[in-house]
Design a protein around this motif. Structure first.
Motif, mmCIF file in Angstrom:
data_model
loop_
_atom_site.group_PDB
_atom_site.id
_atom_site.type_symbol
_atom_site.label_atom_id
_atom_site.label_comp_id
_atom_site.label_asym_id
_atom_site.label_seq_id
_atom_site.Cartn_x
_atom_site.Cartn_y
_atom_site.Cartn_z
ATOM 1 N N PHE A 36 -14.821 4.669 1.832
ATOM 2 C CA PHE A 36 -13.609 4.498 2.627
ATOM 3 C C PHE A 36 -12.441 5.178 1.935
ATOM 4 N N THR A 37 -11.300 5.201 2.613
ATOM 5 C CA THR A 37 -10.116 5.859 2.075
ATOM 6 C C THR A 37 -9.139 4.819 1.558
ATOM 7 N N MET A 38 -8.785 4.958 0.306
ATOM 8 C CA MET A 38 -7.806 4.069 -0.316
ATOM 9 C C MET A 38 -6.515 4.845 -0.543
ATOM 10 N N LEU A 39 -5.422 4.278 -0.083
ATOM 11 C CA LEU A 39 -4.102 4.814 -0.403
ATOM 12 C C LEU A 39 -3.568 4.020 -1.584
ATOM 13 N N GLU A 40 -3.360 4.706 -2.704
ATOM 14 C CA GLU A 40 -2.905 4.017 -3.908
ATOM 15 C C GLU A 40 -1.637 4.690 -4.411
ATOM 16 N N TRP A 41 -0.640 3.887 -4.810
ATOM 17 C CA TRP A 41 0.592 4.487 -5.318
ATOM 18 C C TRP A 41 1.210 3.620 -6.418
ATOM 19 N N ALA A 53 -3.829 -4.882 1.383
ATOM 20 C CA ALA A 53 -3.439 -4.244 0.131
ATOM 21 C C ALA A 53 -3.441 -5.250 -1.010
ATOM 22 N N ASN A 54 -3.593 -4.729 -2.225
ATOM 23 C CA ASN A 54 -3.638 -5.528 -3.442
ATOM 24 C C ASN A 54 -2.733 -4.848 -4.467
ATOM 25 N N GLY A 55 -1.659 -5.545 -4.895
ATOM 26 C CA GLY A 55 -0.675 -4.936 -5.768
ATOM 27 C C GLY A 55 -0.463 -5.708 -7.054
ATOM 28 N N PHE A 56 0.018 -4.996 -8.082
ATOM 29 C CA PHE A 56 0.229 -5.589 -9.404
ATOM 30 C C PHE A 56 1.562 -5.156 -10.003
ATOM 31 N N ALA A 91 -1.833 2.044 -23.820
ATOM 32 C CA ALA A 91 -0.825 1.791 -24.854
ATOM 33 C C ALA A 91 0.394 2.694 -24.688
ATOM 34 N N HIS A 92 0.254 3.805 -23.967
ATOM 35 C CA HIS A 92 1.348 4.761 -23.766
ATOM 36 C C HIS A 92 1.943 4.678 -22.354
ATOM 37 N N MET A 93 1.378 3.818 -21.528
ATOM 38 C CA MET A 93 1.835 3.720 -20.147
ATOM 39 C C MET A 93 3.142 2.949 -20.074
ATOM 40 N N PRO A 94 4.129 3.431 -19.320
ATOM 41 C CA PRO A 94 5.391 2.708 -19.197
ATOM 42 C C PRO A 94 5.232 1.486 -18.299
ATOM 43 N N PRO A 95 6.169 0.534 -18.344
ATOM 44 C CA PRO A 95 6.140 -0.557 -17.367
ATOM 45 C C PRO A 95 6.098 0.033 -15.959
ATOM 46 N N ALA A 96 5.246 -0.515 -15.119
ATOM 47 C CA ALA A 96 5.049 0.074 -13.796
ATOM 48 C C ALA A 96 4.513 -0.961 -12.830
ATOM 49 N N SER A 97 4.582 -0.611 -11.561
ATOM 50 C CA SER A 97 3.986 -1.411 -10.494
ATOM 51 C C SER A 97 3.078 -0.504 -9.684
ATOM 52 N N GLY A 98 1.940 -1.051 -9.238
ATOM 53 C CA GLY A 98 0.999 -0.237 -8.487
ATOM 54 C C GLY A 98 0.304 -1.037 -7.409
ATOM 55 N N ILE A 99 -0.186 -0.333 -6.401
ATOM 56 C CA ILE A 99 -0.811 -1.009 -5.272
ATOM 57 C C ILE A 99 -1.859 -0.118 -4.628
ATOM 58 N N ALA A 100 -2.900 -0.746 -4.106
ATOM 59 C CA ALA A 100 -3.957 -0.054 -3.372
ATOM 60 C C ALA A 100 -4.042 -0.639 -1.971
ATOM 61 N N MET A 101 -4.021 0.228 -0.969
ATOM 62 C CA MET A 101 -4.112 -0.199 0.433
ATOM 63 C C MET A 101 -5.352 0.411 1.062
ATOM 64 N N GLY A 102 -6.069 -0.391 1.847
ATOM 65 C CA GLY A 102 -7.177 0.135 2.625
ATOM 66 C C GLY A 102 -6.641 0.884 3.824
ATOM 67 N N PHE A 103 -6.598 2.210 3.733
ATOM 68 C CA PHE A 103 -5.979 3.001 4.799
ATOM 69 C C PHE A 103 -6.739 2.855 6.112
ATOM 70 N N ASP A 104 -8.057 2.815 6.060
ATOM 71 C CA ASP A 104 -8.846 2.676 7.287
ATOM 72 C C ASP A 104 -8.543 1.342 7.978
ATOM 73 N N ARG A 105 -8.380 0.289 7.184
ATOM 74 C CA ARG A 105 -8.047 -1.021 7.772
ATOM 75 C C ARG A 105 -6.676 -0.984 8.436
ATOM 76 N N LEU A 106 -5.745 -0.296 7.802
ATOM 77 C CA LEU A 106 -4.425 -0.159 8.409
ATOM 78 C C LEU A 106 -4.536 0.513 9.775
ATOM 79 N N VAL A 107 -5.331 1.570 9.851
ATOM 80 C CA VAL A 107 -5.513 2.265 11.125
ATOM 81 C C VAL A 107 -6.240 1.377 12.124
ATOM 82 N N MET A 108 -7.237 0.627 11.653
ATOM 83 C CA MET A 108 -7.933 -0.332 12.529
ATOM 84 C C MET A 108 -6.942 -1.245 13.232
#
Length: 347
Positions: free
Chosen positions: A114-119, A269-272, A311-328
């Motif tokens: 499936f297609t995941m939209l992650e940002w 979607a599932n975000g952190f 260890a080098h990653m800056p503070p961040a927020s991220g999320i993955a969305m099921g693009f196909d489910r969104l279209v459904m």
């Protein structure tokens, strides 16, 4: 020729309006991301570790080197590790439409591919992602020409302000369970405490179910069907023992900066708020792989390169969305296969 084949002209004619709507939704989302200064990236599908969650099943393959040696490899279940390495490299806002693969998953809402939209947003709080999801849901509905998101007879209007409630609030409201009372001050699960409350709530579970198993049963049976009805629901602050790759909340170590987004009772979607402590992430991965080995008799390797980059990653927020489910939901399609240009073949 079977009339049920996706490529039969009659079947394709029925599906084509939804597929064109998919393209319009994808174009609209790409426009939103570009306007917000996201860089679209292209993570690799072939990886050394497909992820280290207990119940996530990957597709395994092999890579043969120039020396003839065989190296185990996997198709990724998410582009997460690769994208976080890009954050460590210095990128600040990145997004990807990635094909991902998950084994043992097939049904009206699940496809093995499936297609995941992650940002990801570096240096921004995870609440901003909630606004992103609501905006993308509105764009998808507009792009498809629908008035509402729909799954069967259930509808959701993404134009309305979304509801936001914690997992603990949802368990109390929909199952009468005091979830935080089943966690120690340090966030460790008390299986017997949750089992007692769950039994009183009338949810059936097995004698050998763990705290996590019981939690999942209550969530799927009592909570999820009530979410995203009429308007989008953001289910926030997951228990610390269900944090996955999220950091713990500053105000209560029993909860984590993890949320899921629902529409029409369907998880979108599932975000952190992302964990950037490699030692803690390693501990979680190893615990999950120990549990995986206990249940399924197998474990996946750790991506040591990812743990080094963390260890080098800056503070961040991220999320993955099921693009196909969104279209459904935006098209009202009853099955995920209706909105895939070429569905995975049945075996």
């Amino acid at each position: 020729m079977s009339q049920s084949s996706w490529w039969s002209p009659e079947r394709h004619a029925d599906r084509r309006p939804m597929l064109l709507a998919r393209n319009r939704a994808q174009a609209a989302i790409r426009g939103y991301l570009a306007e917000a200064d996201f860089v679209e990236v292209d993570p690799p599908a072939l990886v050394v570790s497909p992820g280290n969650e207990t119940h996530l099943h990957a597709f395994a393959t092999q890579m043969i080197g120039n020396d003839g040696l065989v190296h185990p490899m996997y198709l990724h279940t998410s582009p997460e590790f690769a994208m976080k390495k890009l954050l460590a490299a210095g990128e600040a806002r990145i997004a990807a439409f990635a094909h991902v693969w998950r084994n043992r998953e097939r049904g009206p809402r699940h496809s093995p591919e499936f297609t995941m939209l992650e940002w990801y947003r570096a240096g921004e709080p995870y609440e901003v992602l909630m606004e992103d999801v609501a905006a993308l849901a509105r764009l998808a509905v507009i792009a498809t020409g629908a008035a509402l998101m729909r799954q069967g007879e259930v509808t959701c209007d993404p134009a309305l302000p979304y509801d936001r409630l914690s997992v603990a609030e949802a368990f109390d409201r929909f199952a009468g369970i005091d979830l935080l009372a089943t966690l120690t001050v340090a966030g460790l699960p008390d299986r017997d405490a949750l089992a007692a409350q769950t039994a009183r709530a009338g949810v059936v579970f097995a004698p050998d179910d763990t705290w996590s198993d019981i939690f999942s049963r209550v969530l799927s049976e009592r909570v999820e069907p009530k979410l995203g009805i009429g308007r989008i629901t953001v289910l926030d602050r997951y228990p610390a023992c269900e944090a996955a790759l999220a950091r713990l909340c500053d105000d209560d170590p029993r909860e984590a900066e993890r949320f899921e987004v629902y529409a029409c009772g369907v998880e979108l979607a599932n975000g952190f708020g992302e964990l950037t402590d490699p030692a803690e992430q390693r501990r979680r991965f190893e615990a999950d792989m120990n549990e995986r080995e206990r249940i399924y008799g197998e474990r996946y390797p750790l991506d040591e390169d990812f743990l080094a980059a963390l260890a080098h990653m800056p503070p961040a927020s991220g999320i993955a969305m099921g693009f196909d489910r969104l279209v459904m939901l935006a098209t009202g399609a009853p099955r995920i296969s209706d909105v895939l240009w070429v569905p995975v073949a049945d075996t």
